[in-house]
Design a protein around this motif. Sequence first.
Motif, short mmCIF file in Angstrom:
data_model
loop_
_atom_site.label_atom_id
_atom_site.label_comp_id
_atom_site.label_asym_id
_atom_site.label_seq_id
_atom_site.Cartn_x
_atom_site.Cartn_y
_atom_site.Cartn_z
N LEU A 84 0.85 -1.18 0.00
CA LEU A 84 0.00 0.00 0.00
C LEU A 84 0.89 1.24 0.00
O LEU A 84 1.70 1.43 0.91
N ILE A 85 0.76 2.10 -1.01
CA ILE A 85 1.65 3.26 -1.12
C ILE A 85 0.91 4.59 -1.04
O ILE A 85 1.54 5.63 -0.83
N GLU A 86 -0.41 4.56 -1.17
CA GLU A 86 -1.15 5.83 -1.10
C GLU A 86 -2.60 5.58 -0.73
O GLU A 86 -3.19 4.58 -1.14
N MET A 87 -3.19 6.49 0.07
CA MET A 87 -4.61 6.44 0.40
C MET A 87 -5.20 7.83 0.22
O MET A 87 -4.74 8.79 0.83
N LYS A 88 -6.22 7.91 -0.63
CA LYS A 88 -6.95 9.16 -0.79
C LYS A 88 -8.26 9.05 -0.02
O LYS A 88 -9.02 8.11 -0.21
N ARG A 89 -8.52 10.03 0.86
CA ARG A 89 -9.74 10.04 1.65
C ARG A 89 -10.68 11.14 1.15
O ARG A 89 -10.27 12.28 0.99
N PHE A 90 -11.94 10.74 0.93
CA PHE A 90 -12.94 11.66 0.42
C PHE A 90 -14.07 11.80 1.44
O PHE A 90 -14.38 10.87 2.19
N SER A 91 -14.69 12.96 1.48
CA SER A 91 -15.89 13.20 2.27
C SER A 91 -16.92 13.82 1.35
O SER A 91 -16.70 14.91 0.80
N PHE A 92 -18.06 13.11 1.16
CA PHE A 92 -19.08 13.55 0.20
C PHE A 92 -18.45 13.85 -1.16
O PHE A 92 -18.69 14.89 -1.77
N ASP A 93 -17.59 12.93 -1.59
CA ASP A 93 -16.92 13.00 -2.91
C ASP A 93 -15.91 14.13 -3.02
O ASP A 93 -15.36 14.38 -4.10
N LYS A 94 -15.62 14.83 -1.93
CA LYS A 94 -14.61 15.88 -1.95
C LYS A 94 -13.33 15.35 -1.32
O LYS A 94 -13.34 14.78 -0.23
N LEU A 95 -12.21 15.53 -2.02
CA LEU A 95 -10.93 15.05 -1.50
C LEU A 95 -10.57 15.80 -0.22
O LEU A 95 -10.53 17.03 -0.18
N ASN A 115 -3.04 17.76 2.99
CA ASN A 115 -4.42 18.17 2.79
C ASN A 115 -4.69 18.33 1.30
O ASN A 115 -3.82 18.08 0.47
N ASN A 116 -5.90 18.79 0.95
CA ASN A 116 -6.24 18.89 -0.48
C ASN A 116 -5.55 20.05 -1.18
O ASN A 116 -5.70 20.22 -2.40
N ASN A 117 -4.77 20.83 -0.43
CA ASN A 117 -3.93 21.87 -1.03
C ASN A 117 -2.47 21.44 -1.10
O ASN A 117 -1.58 22.27 -1.31
N ASN A 118 -2.26 20.12 -0.87
CA ASN A 118 -0.92 19.53 -0.92
C ASN A 118 0.01 20.06 0.16
O ASN A 118 1.23 20.08 0.01
N LYS A 119 -0.56 20.49 1.29
CA LYS A 119 0.24 20.94 2.42
C LYS A 119 0.41 19.79 3.40
O LYS A 119 -0.55 19.10 3.74
N LEU A 120 1.64 19.56 3.85
CA LEU A 120 1.92 18.49 4.81
C LEU A 120 1.25 18.81 6.15
O LEU A 120 1.49 19.85 6.74
N ILE A 121 0.37 17.90 6.62
CA ILE A 121 -0.33 18.13 7.87
C ILE A 121 -0.02 17.07 8.93
O ILE A 121 -0.45 17.19 10.07
N GLY A 122 0.71 16.02 8.55
CA GLY A 122 1.06 14.99 9.52
C GLY A 122 2.13 14.07 8.99
O GLY A 122 2.23 13.84 7.79
#
Length: 298
Positions: A84-95, A115-122
């Motif tokens: 597993l190399i990547e996980m995209k999480r969506f909420s109501f079809d929004k990344l 985040n969805n702006n490609n900013k490192l958050i964790g």
Amino acid sequence: LLLSVISCKEKYSEKEYNLKGNVKSLYVRTYYNIIENGENKVIHINYGSEDIKTSFNKNGNVIYQSYPEGYDSIVPTFNSNNQLIEMKRFSFDKLENITKINYKGKKVIEELTFNNNNKLIGKSIFKNNNLDLPILIEHFDESKEKIWIVNNEYNKDQISKSTFKDLIQNERYVTEYKWNSNRELEETVDTHNGEKEVKKYVYQLDNKKNWIKREIFDEKGVLKKTNFRKIVYYNFFDNLFFKSSSKNAQLKGVWTEINGNDWIDFKANNKFEYGYKEDIEYKGDYEFNKSDSLLSLN
């Protein structure tokens, strides 16, 4: 975490979900037993027809995972080694965010969440044992401050104890695990602030030895929660939860709803089993008595 990291080239469905056979999809529904005004009530935690749906490809890798009512979904990506190399999480079809997992050979060394702006958050950093299992996980927030750590202990390749330390709230949580011979949880003991919570697990299996019903009891033997799983296999005949005395027995038609949903009880060979409706066409003969949920194969 519903999708956790593995580092071996083997079926993800077997390693992470302990699923035997060529599983196409997995549905999970949860009911809670609660006491309200002195009465024991069973409630379904969500309004969706299923709580969680996970779809697998024929290699055993997850291709999609969703929650009821479309609140959240996960789209994973695997490499050629089934890692597993990547996980995209969506909420109501929004990344919402993307987590990327980096390896050194077979070992996971870090997870990066953007985040969805490609900013490192964790960011999580892993230290592994000689079986490539994580024994220390350190997590940092977007300001690079360490906010929690997890220490894991193992009995061979199965986790036996996990200690979570919240460095912000100065809280410590410990979970101890016991496993049965089918590699399923038998008992967990959670400890927090000197208080212990014991959970005992009882299973009902299908003919692949995958559990389709799991009851969770407290230390006094009181039923607290029940999980039901509907498992659909790529091979249709693996979907049948019963065996006929006739080697040539086949089923035709569609199982119908008995109690208002897709989960039905039926009886085969004078033994009550657990089954579900599956909308597939197939050939053969069958008798189905709706009044007493009796299914007979000819």
